[in-house]
Design a protein around this motif. Structure first.
Motif, mmCIF file in Angstrom:
data_model
loop_
_atom_site.group_PDB
_atom_site.id
_atom_site.type_symbol
_atom_site.label_atom_id
_atom_site.label_comp_id
_atom_site.label_asym_id
_atom_site.label_seq_id
_atom_site.Cartn_x
_atom_site.Cartn_y
_atom_site.Cartn_z
ATOM 1 N N HIS A 90 0.764 -1.197 0.021
ATOM 2 C CA HIS A 90 0.014 -0.196 0.019
ATOM 3 C C HIS A 90 0.962 1.253 0.137
ATOM 4 O O HIS A 90 0.645 2.481 -0.665
ATOM 5 N N LEU A 91 2.057 1.341 0.772
ATOM 6 C CA LEU A 91 2.823 2.370 0.819
ATOM 7 C C LEU A 91 3.501 2.684 -0.591
ATOM 8 O O LEU A 91 3.597 3.829 -0.920
ATOM 9 N N LEU A 92 3.712 1.601 -1.250
ATOM 10 C CA LEU A 92 4.424 1.710 -2.576
ATOM 11 C C LEU A 92 3.332 2.558 -3.466
ATOM 12 O O LEU A 92 3.833 3.134 -4.414
ATOM 13 N N GLN A 93 2.077 2.136 -3.171
ATOM 14 C CA GLN A 93 0.892 2.653 -4.405
ATOM 15 C C GLN A 93 0.888 4.102 -3.919
ATOM 16 O O GLN A 93 0.622 4.942 -4.799
ATOM 17 N N TRP A 94 0.873 4.298 -2.561
ATOM 18 C CA TRP A 94 0.627 5.756 -2.173
ATOM 19 C C TRP A 94 1.741 6.484 -2.867
ATOM 20 O O TRP A 94 1.689 7.857 -2.895
ATOM 21 N N ALA A 95 3.087 5.836 -2.601
ATOM 22 C CA ALA A 95 4.149 6.650 -3.096
ATOM 23 C C ALA A 95 4.239 7.345 -4.461
ATOM 24 O O ALA A 95 4.750 8.295 -4.960
ATOM 25 N N TRP A 96 3.415 6.540 -5.205
ATOM 26 C CA TRP A 96 3.425 7.190 -6.825
ATOM 27 C C TRP A 96 1.967 7.895 -7.078
ATOM 28 O O TRP A 96 1.830 8.927 -7.842
ATOM 29 N N ILE A 98 0.131 9.773 -4.946
ATOM 30 C CA ILE A 98 0.138 10.915 -4.463
ATOM 31 C C ILE A 98 0.661 12.143 -5.082
ATOM 32 O O ILE A 98 -0.222 13.003 -5.561
ATOM 33 N N PRO A 99 1.864 11.987 -5.602
ATOM 34 C CA PRO A 99 2.433 12.890 -6.604
ATOM 35 C C PRO A 99 1.693 12.737 -7.649
ATOM 36 O O PRO A 99 1.589 14.085 -8.503
ATOM 37 N N LEU A 100 1.176 11.989 -8.221
ATOM 38 C CA LEU A 100 0.620 11.716 -9.522
ATOM 39 C C LEU A 100 -0.720 12.620 -9.396
ATOM 40 O O LEU A 100 -1.197 13.587 -10.430
ATOM 41 N N ALA A 101 -1.522 12.356 -8.420
ATOM 42 C CA ALA A 101 -2.732 13.247 -8.189
ATOM 43 C C ALA A 101 -2.256 14.699 -8.174
ATOM 44 O O ALA A 101 -3.110 15.434 -8.603
ATOM 45 N N ALA A 102 -1.254 15.141 -7.482
ATOM 46 C CA ALA A 102 -0.955 16.311 -7.070
ATOM 47 C C ALA A 102 -0.584 17.115 -8.412
ATOM 48 O O ALA A 102 -1.064 18.165 -8.887
ATOM 49 N N ILE A 103 -0.088 16.452 -9.537
ATOM 50 C CA ILE A 103 0.477 16.771 -10.910
ATOM 51 C C ILE A 103 -0.949 17.172 -11.715
ATOM 52 O O ILE A 103 -1.150 18.186 -12.285
ATOM 53 N N ILE A 104 -1.772 16.287 -11.600
ATOM 54 C CA ILE A 104 -3.136 16.179 -12.567
ATOM 55 C C ILE A 104 -3.753 17.290 -11.810
ATOM 56 O O ILE A 104 -4.523 18.192 -12.424
ATOM 57 N N THR A 124 -10.730 10.449 -7.190
ATOM 58 C CA THR A 124 -10.611 9.855 -8.556
ATOM 59 C C THR A 124 -9.294 8.889 -8.274
ATOM 60 O O THR A 124 -9.581 7.678 -8.589
ATOM 61 N N VAL A 125 -8.261 9.444 -8.137
ATOM 62 C CA VAL A 125 -7.102 8.548 -8.228
ATOM 63 C C VAL A 125 -7.160 7.338 -7.125
ATOM 64 O O VAL A 125 -6.933 6.354 -7.461
ATOM 65 N N PHE A 126 -7.422 7.624 -5.826
ATOM 66 C CA PHE A 126 -7.589 6.616 -4.942
ATOM 67 C C PHE A 126 -8.847 5.654 -4.886
ATOM 68 O O PHE A 126 -8.869 4.493 -4.570
ATOM 69 N N SER A 127 -9.831 6.283 -5.619
ATOM 70 C CA SER A 127 -11.134 5.363 -6.022
ATOM 71 C C SER A 127 -10.708 4.300 -7.143
ATOM 72 O O SER A 127 -11.227 3.089 -6.921
ATOM 73 N N LEU A 128 -9.689 4.670 -7.973
ATOM 74 C CA LEU A 128 -9.302 3.489 -9.058
ATOM 75 C C LEU A 128 -8.522 2.508 -8.153
ATOM 76 O O LEU A 128 -8.601 1.478 -8.631
ATOM 77 N N LEU A 129 -7.561 3.000 -7.319
ATOM 78 C CA LEU A 129 -6.959 1.871 -6.471
ATOM 79 C C LEU A 129 -8.047 0.977 -5.812
ATOM 80 O O LEU A 129 -7.808 -0.202 -6.029
ATOM 81 N N ALA A 130 -9.026 1.765 -4.937
ATOM 82 C CA ALA A 130 -9.820 1.046 -4.453
ATOM 83 C C ALA A 130 -10.699 -0.025 -5.476
ATOM 84 O O ALA A 130 -11.159 -1.239 -4.917
ATOM 85 N N THR A 131 -11.052 0.672 -6.393
ATOM 86 C CA THR A 131 -12.030 -0.179 -7.353
ATOM 87 C C THR A 131 -11.002 -1.563 -7.945
ATOM 88 O O THR A 131 -11.546 -2.667 -8.013
ATOM 89 N N TRP A 132 -9.852 -1.306 -8.100
ATOM 90 C CA TRP A 132 -9.035 -2.425 -8.520
ATOM 91 C C TRP A 132 -8.889 -3.498 -7.405
ATOM 92 O O TRP A 132 -8.838 -4.542 -7.738
ATOM 93 N N LEU A 133 -8.804 -2.955 -6.141
ATOM 94 C CA LEU A 133 -8.778 -3.899 -5.097
ATOM 95 C C LEU A 133 -10.071 -4.773 -4.926
ATOM 96 O O LEU A 133 -10.159 -5.919 -4.567
ATOM 97 N N VAL A 134 -11.392 -4.070 -5.276
ATOM 98 C CA VAL A 134 -12.659 -4.727 -5.370
ATOM 99 C C VAL A 134 -12.499 -5.835 -6.488
ATOM 100 O O VAL A 134 -12.924 -7.029 -6.267
ATOM 101 N N THR A 135 -11.730 -5.697 -7.528
ATOM 102 C CA THR A 135 -12.022 -6.669 -8.655
ATOM 103 C C THR A 135 -11.216 -7.929 -8.323
ATOM 104 O O THR A 135 -11.407 -9.076 -8.776
#
Length: 196
Positions: A90-96, A98-104, A124-135
């Motif tokens: 999870h920390l590795l996901q947040w590491a990329w 969080i900055p991606l969301a800031a740039i967008i 939006t960005v974290f909903s995508l991660l959460a949805t992937w976890l649902v799949t």
């Protein structure tokens, strides 16, 4: 009036998605597709561009979720007693993310007339991660949804999508129900070796 009828339809299908997902029923993905298609249009009209894009991506992810639940092993099936991605994963996901969301968000704030760009983008960005976890039927998806849905209550209410804000209040209760339901089905989740 027509817009509020479409919002009501999207809301009902969204509720159907979460109830069906809580019971791990594959039809949740069809309900999600319909709801997200409607919301994509409504949010674009409301200048929540990232939310609109998110809904369009959800339509694609619903197709993936349908296929994953139908033909592939879920994370829950790969690990006896349920699945849990490690904190390191999870920390590795947040590491990329969080900055991606800031740039967008910064890009949207400079080059578009989008509203609420920071909340819109991070949810939006974290909903995508959460949805992937649902799949993947990974249990910890529900922890993400508790936080994300709480933010959505404020975001949608502030943009005048009152029915949708109320939907997300209901979602918070349904997320707690889903957590309980999935825990009953998989009482002892263990970290996935391949996940991190």
């Amino acid at each position: 009036m027509m817009s509020s009828l479409w919002e009501l339809a999207a809301l009902l299908f969204a509720l159907g998605y979460l109830v069906l997902a809580a019971h791990q029923k594959q039809w949740c993905w069809l309900s999600a597709t319909i709801s997200c298609g409607i919301y994509a249009v409504l949010f674009w009209q409301g200048k929540l561009y990232m939310e609109s894009v998110l809904q369009a991506i959800y339509v694609v992810m619903a197709g993936y979720g349908w296929w994953q639940w139908r033909f592939q092993k879920s994370a829950a099936e790969e690990s006896p007693g349920g699945a849990k991605y490690s904190l390191k994963w999870h920390l590795l996901q947040w590491a990329w993310l969080i900055p991606l969301a800031a740039i967008i968000a910064y890009t949207l704030s400079v080059f578009t007339d989008a509203d609420a760009v920071w909340l819109d983008t991070y949810t939006t960005v974290f909903s995508l991660l959460a949805t992937w976890l649902v799949t993947k039927k990974a249990y910890e998806t529900w922890w993400y949804w508790l936080v994300i849905d709480s933010v959505y209550v404020y975001l949608y209410a502030s943009k005048g999508f009152v029915a949708t804000a109320l939907l997300f209040v209901v979602y918070l209760g349904l997320v707690l129900y889903a957590m309980w339901r999935w825990h009953q089905d998989n009482p002892q989740p263990e970290p996935l070796k391949s996940a991190g």
